[in-house]
Design a protein around this motif. Structure first.
Motif, PDB file in Angstrom:
ATOM      1  N   SER A  65      48.765  37.638  33.961  1.00 30.41           N
ATOM      2  CA  SER A  65      48.042  38.875  34.274  1.00 30.41           C
ATOM      3  C   SER A  65      48.228  39.981  33.245  1.00 30.41           C
ATOM      4  CB  SER A  65      48.472  39.393  35.647  1.00 30.41           C
ATOM      5  OG  SER A  65      48.157  38.443  36.626  1.00 30.41           O
ATOM      6  N   SER A  66      49.163  39.812  32.332  1.00 29.99           N
ATOM      7  CA  SER A  66      49.409  40.847  31.323  1.00 29.99           C
ATOM      8  C   SER A  66      48.138  41.121  30.514  1.00 29.99           C
ATOM      9  CB  SER A  66      50.536  40.393  30.391  1.00 29.99           C
ATOM     10  OG  SER A  66      50.754  41.346  29.381  1.00 29.99           O
ATOM     11  N   GLY A  67      47.700  42.371  30.499  1.00 31.46           N
ATOM     12  CA  GLY A  67      46.515  42.759  29.745  1.00 31.46           C
ATOM     13  C   GLY A  67      45.189  42.510  30.445  1.00 31.46           C
ATOM     14  N   ALA A  68      45.230  42.046  31.679  1.00 32.46           N
ATOM     15  CA  ALA A  68      43.978  41.774  32.402  1.00 32.46           C
ATOM     16  C   ALA A  68      43.303  43.077  32.809  1.00 32.46           C
ATOM     17  CB  ALA A  68      44.259  40.933  33.642  1.00 32.46           C
ATOM     18  N   LEU A  69      41.978  43.102  32.678  1.00 31.81           N
ATOM     19  CA  LEU A  69      41.209  44.263  33.118  1.00 31.81           C
ATOM     20  C   LEU A  69      40.938  44.226  34.615  1.00 31.81           C
ATOM     21  CD1 LEU A  69      38.528  44.667  30.308  1.00 31.81           C
ATOM     22  CD2 LEU A  69      40.683  45.887  30.598  1.00 31.81           C
ATOM     23  N   LEU A 121      34.607  47.352  37.925  1.00 35.26           N
ATOM     24  CA  LEU A 121      35.405  47.951  36.836  1.00 35.26           C
ATOM     25  C   LEU A 121      34.677  49.134  36.221  1.00 35.26           C
ATOM     26  CD1 LEU A 121      36.664  44.670  35.121  1.00 35.26           C
ATOM     27  CD2 LEU A 121      38.006  46.245  36.532  1.00 35.26           C
ATOM     28  N   LEU A 122      33.375  48.982  36.000  1.00 39.45           N
ATOM     29  CA  LEU A 122      32.591  50.089  35.409  1.00 39.45           C
ATOM     30  C   LEU A 122      32.524  51.291  36.345  1.00 39.45           C
ATOM     31  CD1 LEU A 122      29.697  48.064  33.752  1.00 39.45           C
ATOM     32  CD2 LEU A 122      31.574  49.254  32.593  1.00 39.45           C
ATOM     33  N   SER A 123      32.449  51.028  37.651  1.00 34.86           N
ATOM     34  CA  SER A 123      32.375  52.150  38.607  1.00 34.86           C
ATOM     35  C   SER A 123      33.666  52.961  38.606  1.00 34.86           C
ATOM     36  CB  SER A 123      32.096  51.626  40.018  1.00 34.86           C
ATOM     37  OG  SER A 123      33.242  51.023  40.573  1.00 34.86           O
ATOM     38  N   MET A 124      34.749  52.363  38.213  1.00 41.94           N
ATOM     39  CA  MET A 124      36.028  53.065  38.188  1.00 41.94           C
ATOM     40  C   MET A 124      36.174  53.955  36.947  1.00 41.94           C
ATOM     41  SD  MET A 124      38.444  50.003  39.553  1.00 41.94           S
ATOM     42  CE  MET A 124      39.821  51.049  40.017  1.00 41.94           C
ATOM     43  N   THR A 172      29.921  41.187  39.827  1.00 39.39           N
ATOM     44  CA  THR A 172      30.396  42.162  40.815  1.00 39.39           C
ATOM     45  C   THR A 172      31.714  42.776  40.359  1.00 39.39           C
ATOM     46  OG1 THR A 172      29.281  40.969  42.602  1.00 39.39           O
ATOM     47  CG2 THR A 172      31.049  42.490  43.241  1.00 39.39           C
ATOM     48  N   LEU A 173      32.603  41.954  39.809  1.00 41.17           N
ATOM     49  CA  LEU A 173      33.865  42.476  39.292  1.00 41.17           C
ATOM     50  C   LEU A 173      33.617  43.437  38.131  1.00 41.17           C
ATOM     51  CD1 LEU A 173      36.931  42.667  39.059  1.00 41.17           C
ATOM     52  CD2 LEU A 173      36.892  40.520  37.745  1.00 41.17           C
ATOM     53  N   VAL A 174      32.742  43.065  37.202  1.00 33.91           N
ATOM     54  CA  VAL A 174      32.434  43.945  36.064  1.00 33.91           C
ATOM     55  C   VAL A 174      31.841  45.261  36.554  1.00 33.91           C
ATOM     56  CG1 VAL A 174      30.971  44.201  34.014  1.00 33.91           C
ATOM     57  CG2 VAL A 174      32.227  42.067  34.385  1.00 33.91           C
ATOM     58  N   ARG A 179      48.168  47.922  40.172  1.00 32.93           N
ATOM     59  CA  ARG A 179      46.946  48.710  39.969  1.00 32.93           C
ATOM     60  C   ARG A 179      45.935  47.993  39.060  1.00 32.93           C
ATOM     61  NH1 ARG A 179      50.577  53.693  39.987  1.00 32.93           N
ATOM     62  NH2 ARG A 179      50.219  54.480  42.077  1.00 32.93           N
ATOM     63  N   ILE A 180      45.809  46.693  39.264  1.00 34.27           N
ATOM     64  CA  ILE A 180      44.784  45.905  38.578  1.00 34.27           C
ATOM     65  C   ILE A 180      43.607  45.801  39.535  1.00 34.27           C
ATOM     66  CG2 ILE A 180      44.185  43.656  37.606  1.00 34.27           C
ATOM     67  CD1 ILE A 180      47.178  43.310  36.889  1.00 34.27           C
ATOM     68  N   PRO A 181      42.442  46.333  39.160  1.00 37.83           N
ATOM     69  CA  PRO A 181      41.273  46.273  40.056  1.00 37.83           C
ATOM     70  C   PRO A 181      40.885  44.819  40.359  1.00 37.83           C
ATOM     71  CG  PRO A 181      40.879  47.737  38.196  1.00 37.83           C
ATOM     72  CD  PRO A 181      42.141  46.998  37.900  1.00 37.83           C
ATOM     73  N   PHE A 182      40.412  44.588  41.575  1.00 34.47           N
ATOM     74  CA  PHE A 182      40.027  43.228  41.956  1.00 34.47           C
ATOM     75  C   PHE A 182      38.882  43.260  42.956  1.00 34.47           C
ATOM     76  CE2 PHE A 182      43.222  44.597  44.960  1.00 34.47           C
ATOM     77  CZ  PHE A 182      42.783  44.106  46.181  1.00 34.47           C
ATOM     78  N   VAL A 183      38.223  42.113  43.073  1.00 40.89           N
ATOM     79  CA  VAL A 183      37.248  41.878  44.134  1.00 40.89           C
ATOM     80  C   VAL A 183      37.767  40.713  44.959  1.00 40.89           C
ATOM     81  CG1 VAL A 183      35.294  42.722  42.751  1.00 40.89           C
ATOM     82  CG2 VAL A 183      35.803  40.266  42.799  1.00 40.89           C
ATOM     83  N   VAL A 184      37.337  40.646  46.203  1.00 42.76           N
ATOM     84  CA  VAL A 184      37.684  39.531  47.078  1.00 42.76           C
ATOM     85  C   VAL A 184      36.443  38.658  47.224  1.00 42.76           C
ATOM     86  CG1 VAL A 184      38.279  38.892  49.448  1.00 42.76           C
ATOM     87  CG2 VAL A 184      39.503  40.759  48.305  1.00 42.76           C
ATOM     88  N   ALA A 185      36.607  37.367  46.901  1.00 37.98           N
ATOM     89  CA  ALA A 185      35.500  36.418  46.995  1.00 37.98           C
ATOM     90  C   ALA A 185      35.878  35.333  47.999  1.00 37.98           C
ATOM     91  CB  ALA A 185      35.209  35.803  45.628  1.00 37.98           C
ATOM     92  N   VAL A 186      35.140  35.277  49.095  1.00 37.10           N
ATOM     93  CA  VAL A 186      35.401  34.295  50.146  1.00 37.10           C
ATOM     94  C   VAL A 186      34.704  33.002  49.758  1.00 37.10           C
ATOM     95  CG1 VAL A 186      35.146  33.754  52.592  1.00 37.10           C
ATOM     96  CG2 VAL A 186      35.571  36.128  51.863  1.00 37.10           C
ATOM     97  N   ASN A 187      35.503  31.985  49.424  1.00 39.12           N
ATOM     98  CA  ASN A 187      34.946  30.693  49.024  1.00 39.12           C
ATOM     99  C   ASN A 187      34.399  29.983  50.259  1.00 39.12           C
ATOM    100  OD1 ASN A 187      34.212  28.623  47.345  1.00 39.12           O
ATOM    101  ND2 ASN A 187      36.285  28.032  46.788  1.00 39.12           N
ATOM    102  N   GLN A 188      33.228  29.402  50.121  1.00 42.45           N
ATOM    103  CA  GLN A 188      32.515  28.810  51.244  1.00 42.45           C
ATOM    104  C   GLN A 188      32.956  27.376  51.501  1.00 42.45           C
ATOM    105  OE1 GLN A 188      29.978  30.878  53.099  1.00 42.45           O
ATOM    106  NE2 GLN A 188      31.655  31.975  52.123  1.00 42.45           N
TER     107      GLN A 188
END
Length: 194
Positions: free
Chosen positions: A105-109, A189-192, A184-186, A134-143
């Motif tokens: 995770s080091s350096g992850a956006l 990140l842009l909204s932040m 969605t993740l990008v 404080r690494i931004p993330f989205v939650v993706a529910v795998n089907q």
């Protein structure tokens, strides 16, 4: 008519290249390796090994068909264009490999936390990890076929997520579905940055 891409020398392209690192995390058997493999333009690097007796006898009864497990990471690449690359790093899902997470995770956006609603407790460690750093993330529910379905609001309540964290569904086997998740993740990140 010449374009910028036509006039650059190969060394200029490398010097001006921009990249971003994204992490794909979640519990054991949630689909991280499949997610990375579905979207990567290169053959993904996989560090899968045959399940040991210790892993097979653990509390992962709902993943009975799983024969191998990631022991270090998965790695894939997506070229957005000649000058911008996304690098995807999938974390190992078993607790005994959690020591790898800081390096990965080091350096992850940002990150995608994959969730299987049949084993929702397995995603808490990933969510806590990214929230604490404080690494931004989205939650993706795998089907998964046998998994219970819930609304985004129900899942948000169960996971005690901040209202700003996007929640969406994904089929980790389908490239377009994975692409939507990464977009969605990008966007998140842009909204932040605004």
């Amino acid at each position: 008519m010449s374009t910028i891409a036509d006039t650059r020398t190969p060394s200029q392209g490398i010097e001006n290249a921009v990249s971003a690192k994204l992490v794909v995390a979640g519990g054991f058997g949630v689909g991280k390796t499949t997610f990375v493999g579905s979207i990567s333009e290169i053959d993904p690097l996989r560090t899968e090994e045959t399940m040991t007796a210790a892993a097979a006898s653990s509390d992962h009864d709902l993943v009975e068909t799983k024969q191998s497990t990631t022991v270090a990471m998965d790695f894939g690449r997506i070229s957005v264009d000649d000058a911008f690359k996304l690098y995807l790093f999938g974390t190992p899902g078993q607790d005994r490999f959690a020591f790898m997470w800081d390096r990965i995770s080091s350096g992850a956006l940002g990150a995608v936390v994959l969730v299987d609603t049949a084993r929702i407790d397995d995603c808490y460690a990933s969510i806590d990890y990214f929230e604490n750093r404080r690494i931004p993330f989205v939650v993706a529910v795998n089907q998964f076929i046998a998994a219970p379905h819930g609304t985004a609001d129900e899942i948000r309540a169960v996971l005690a997520l901040n209202p700003t964290v996007p929640i969406l569904t994904v089929d980790a086997r389908v490239r377009e579905s994975v692409k939507t998740t990464l977009l969605t993740l990008v966007d998140h990140l842009l909204s932040m940055v605004d």
